[in-house]
Scaffold this motif. Structure first.
Motif: not given
Ligand SMILES: O=c1cc[nH]c(=O)[nH]1
Length: 179
Positions: A1-29
């Motif tokens: 079995m081999s494994q390759k890192v696709l996303l590290n913690a920093k990249e995941i954090n950036i993505i989570l912030h983007r997803l949160a902002c996209q949700l706010i853009e579409n769902h306001n409050d």
């Protein structure tokens, strides 16, 4: 079995912030919107996003539920193992609400199809969207696509995408595992 890192913690954090902002853009409050994590693995991402929306973006009305789909899967009679159900926790009405389903990996689409069936017993939502951290392109068995995605991944069939969360596995990381 081999494994390759696709996303590290920093990249995941950036993505989570983007997803949160996209949700706010579409769902306001979020007055008319509820978040539902698909059990078992969607709950980690759903908890993270709900906490981020509340703590970092000061959204007061974030309602989060968890939906178990174990017995709504079309293959649940096929396995030899006894299936263990997870918890469903939906302590609010979904009638006429906008629902955002949250799962970590979108692969064949069968889990989401099951979630669409399972949610019917809770009422008739106005609409349902799908948010996923990883969209495994070209692997779909059903006409289901995400409205919000963290990262699109091309993986072949004997490869598996593994999402780890600090709360459960002690680290935030996404791996491509080759068996
Ligand atoms: O690669 C995959 C496919 C489905 N679910 C996962 O967690 N990984």
């Amino acid at each position: 079995m081999s494994q390759k890192v696709l996303l590290n913690a920093k990249e995941i954090n950036i993505i989570l912030h983007r997803l949160a902002c996209q949700l706010i853009e579409n769902h306001n409050d979020f007055t008319n919107t509820v978040l539902i994590g698909i059990q078992p693995r969607g709950k980690f991402l759903a908890n993270r996003l709900a906490a981020m929306l509340k703590d970092d973006y000061k959204i007061k009305n974030v309602q989060l539920g968890l939906l178990d789909i174990t017995f709504f899967r079309d293959d649940f009679r096929r396995g030899e193992k006894t299936l263990e159900a997870n918890t469903t926790e939906i302590n609010f009405l979904v009638e006429d609400k906008k629902i955002v389903f949250i799962d970590d990996v979108l692969y064949t689409g069968r889990s989401i199809r099951s979630a669409l069936t399972a949610i019917q017993s809770f009422g008739r939502p106005h609409e349902i969207e799908l948010l996923t951290l990883i969209d495994r392109r070209f692997s779909r068995h059903l006409p289901i696509q995400p409205n919000y995605k963290g990262r699109q991944v091309d993986a072949i069939n004997n490869e598996r995408v593994k999402v780890n969360w600090v709360e459960n596995e002690g680290e935030d990381a996404v791996y491509l595992v080759n068996n």
